[in-house]
Motif scaffolding. Sequence first.
Motif, PDB file in Angstrom:
ATOM      1  N   LYS A   1       0.841  -1.208   0.000  1.00 16.76           N
ATOM      2  CA  LYS A   1       0.000   0.000   0.000  1.00 16.76           C
ATOM      3  C   LYS A   1       0.869   1.249   0.000  1.00 16.76           C
ATOM      4  O   LYS A   1       0.622   2.200  -0.748  1.00 16.76           O
ATOM      5  CB  LYS A   1      -0.916  -0.023   1.228  1.00 16.76           C
ATOM      6  CG  LYS A   1      -1.872   1.157   1.306  1.00 16.76           C
ATOM      7  CD  LYS A   1      -2.759   1.052   2.538  1.00 16.76           C
ATOM      8  CE  LYS A   1      -3.695   2.251   2.631  1.00 16.76           C
ATOM      9  NZ  LYS A   1      -4.562   2.175   3.849  1.00 16.76           N
ATOM     10  N   ARG A   2       1.923   1.258   0.851  1.00 18.71           N
ATOM     11  CA  ARG A   2       2.820   2.418   0.911  1.00 18.71           C
ATOM     12  C   ARG A   2       3.576   2.603  -0.406  1.00 18.71           C
ATOM     13  O   ARG A   2       3.798   3.730  -0.860  1.00 18.71           O
ATOM     14  CB  ARG A   2       3.812   2.247   2.075  1.00 18.71           C
ATOM     15  CG  ARG A   2       3.176   2.423   3.452  1.00 18.71           C
ATOM     16  CD  ARG A   2       4.205   2.406   4.572  1.00 18.71           C
ATOM     17  NE  ARG A   2       4.848   1.117   4.729  1.00 18.71           N
ATOM     18  CZ  ARG A   2       6.084   0.832   4.381  1.00 18.71           C
ATOM     19  NH1 ARG A   2       6.845   1.780   3.817  1.00 18.71           N
ATOM     20  NH2 ARG A   2       6.592  -0.367   4.569  1.00 18.71           N
TER      21      ARG A   2
ATOM     22  N   GLN B   1       3.316   9.508  -6.400  1.00 20.21           N
ATOM     23  CA  GLN B   1       3.817  10.862  -6.167  1.00 20.21           C
ATOM     24  C   GLN B   1       5.248  11.067  -6.661  1.00 20.21           C
ATOM     25  O   GLN B   1       5.613  12.147  -7.120  1.00 20.21           O
ATOM     26  CB  GLN B   1       3.739  11.191  -4.671  1.00 20.21           C
ATOM     27  CG  GLN B   1       2.319  11.129  -4.112  1.00 20.21           C
ATOM     28  CD  GLN B   1       2.284  11.286  -2.600  1.00 20.21           C
ATOM     29  OE1 GLN B   1       3.332  11.335  -1.956  1.00 20.21           O
ATOM     30  NE2 GLN B   1       1.090  11.357  -2.049  1.00 20.21           N
TER      31      GLN B   1
ATOM     32  N   LYS C   1       2.526   1.781  -3.458  1.00 22.80           N
ATOM     33  CA  LYS C   1       1.616   2.337  -4.459  1.00 22.80           C
ATOM     34  C   LYS C   1       1.386   3.832  -4.228  1.00 22.80           C
ATOM     35  O   LYS C   1       1.325   4.621  -5.182  1.00 22.80           O
ATOM     36  CB  LYS C   1       0.288   1.579  -4.427  1.00 22.80           C
ATOM     37  CG  LYS C   1       0.389   0.157  -4.967  1.00 22.80           C
ATOM     38  CD  LYS C   1      -0.941  -0.565  -4.903  1.00 22.80           C
ATOM     39  CE  LYS C   1      -0.814  -1.985  -5.448  1.00 22.80           C
ATOM     40  NZ  LYS C   1      -2.104  -2.726  -5.371  1.00 22.80           N
ATOM     41  N   GLN C   2       1.263   4.228  -2.960  1.00 21.24           N
ATOM     42  CA  GLN C   2       1.057   5.640  -2.656  1.00 21.24           C
ATOM     43  C   GLN C   2       2.278   6.475  -3.039  1.00 21.24           C
ATOM     44  O   GLN C   2       2.155   7.545  -3.631  1.00 21.24           O
ATOM     45  CB  GLN C   2       0.752   5.802  -1.154  1.00 21.24           C
ATOM     46  CG  GLN C   2      -0.618   5.263  -0.740  1.00 21.24           C
ATOM     47  CD  GLN C   2      -0.818   5.305   0.770  1.00 21.24           C
ATOM     48  OE1 GLN C   2       0.134   5.485   1.538  1.00 21.24           O
ATOM     49  NE2 GLN C   2      -2.062   5.120   1.201  1.00 21.24           N
ATOM     50  N   GLU C   3       3.457   5.973  -2.698  1.00 21.15           N
ATOM     51  CA  GLU C   3       4.672   6.715  -2.998  1.00 21.15           C
ATOM     52  C   GLU C   3       4.953   6.744  -4.503  1.00 21.15           C
ATOM     53  O   GLU C   3       5.429   7.748  -5.033  1.00 21.15           O
ATOM     54  CB  GLU C   3       5.863   6.099  -2.260  1.00 21.15           C
ATOM     55  CG  GLU C   3       7.133   6.929  -2.368  1.00 21.15           C
ATOM     56  CD  GLU C   3       8.221   6.466  -1.416  1.00 21.15           C
ATOM     57  OE1 GLU C   3       9.413   6.663  -1.746  1.00 21.15           O
ATOM     58  OE2 GLU C   3       7.883   5.912  -0.347  1.00 21.15           O
TER      59      GLU C   3
END
Length: 277
Positions: A151-152, A159, A154-156
């Motif tokens: 999850k982290r 960005q 994909k979020q990073e």
Amino acid sequence: MADLSWVPSSFQILKRSGGYISGIVNSEEELGTLLENHKRATLTSFNKWSENLKDSSKLRPLWQVEDYSEDTPLCVTKRIILTCQHGKAPCRKPTAKEHSLDHVNTKKRFRVQKRKKLDCPAKLFIRHVKRYDTFSVKGDASRARKEDAMKRLKQESAQTNPPTSTFIHVRIPLVEAHQNHTIDSGCCYSRHLHPKVRDKIQEMVGLGITSVAFVKRALNQYVLTDMCAHDLLKPHNEDQAYFPSNTTIQNHIHMALKAKQTKKWKRNQAQGCESDL
């Protein structure tokens, strides 16, 4: 059990089964050494079947690529499949020009096949892999921690570009993976000339050297010194890809001389056109 003494030290073997070995290398140079040694040791040749370079926006993180897993997110960025020269030919899409000709000509068109295919199933798989080291869950690879890390990631990734390292996963067929054709010392006499050996002949012809005996001695020295450095295996003494016959050398000298004459003629023609202007 096939002898694996040809495998270079840079290749980390992960698995051996079903007539294949798989493992990883860390660079294109190490991959080149591995494939060259495989070619020399097994007397086999492969043609490119397909090459798939994935769009960076469509990369999918995984925890395992084939038989490689170390609790770190991975991504396959490019996949190449090579097939035995005696395997099925790739299904090539017709070009726009060929497609238009099919509509113009009423007769059915046939493609000339250079070599009879024997449906050998042996294939060589190359996967270029990206590894997200900062999202590793080594030591505590629980399902919850893996889900959180993914999850982290994909979020990073949405960005910025997280730091990564790369490696290449390779799955190579051994002799027992080949079918419908023999692989023995007799294969040495039907091998195509190695590109580096061909280029060396052209280089010597460019220097004015056209003696078959001299070129043959120079090629032998070139192969045994320049082409057998580091982890590279010495080719079979009868391998025509590296130690061509006098006839093959003579033919390539002739082709190099013709190419040289054609290049000179075109240069003279270009100079003549410029003088007319």
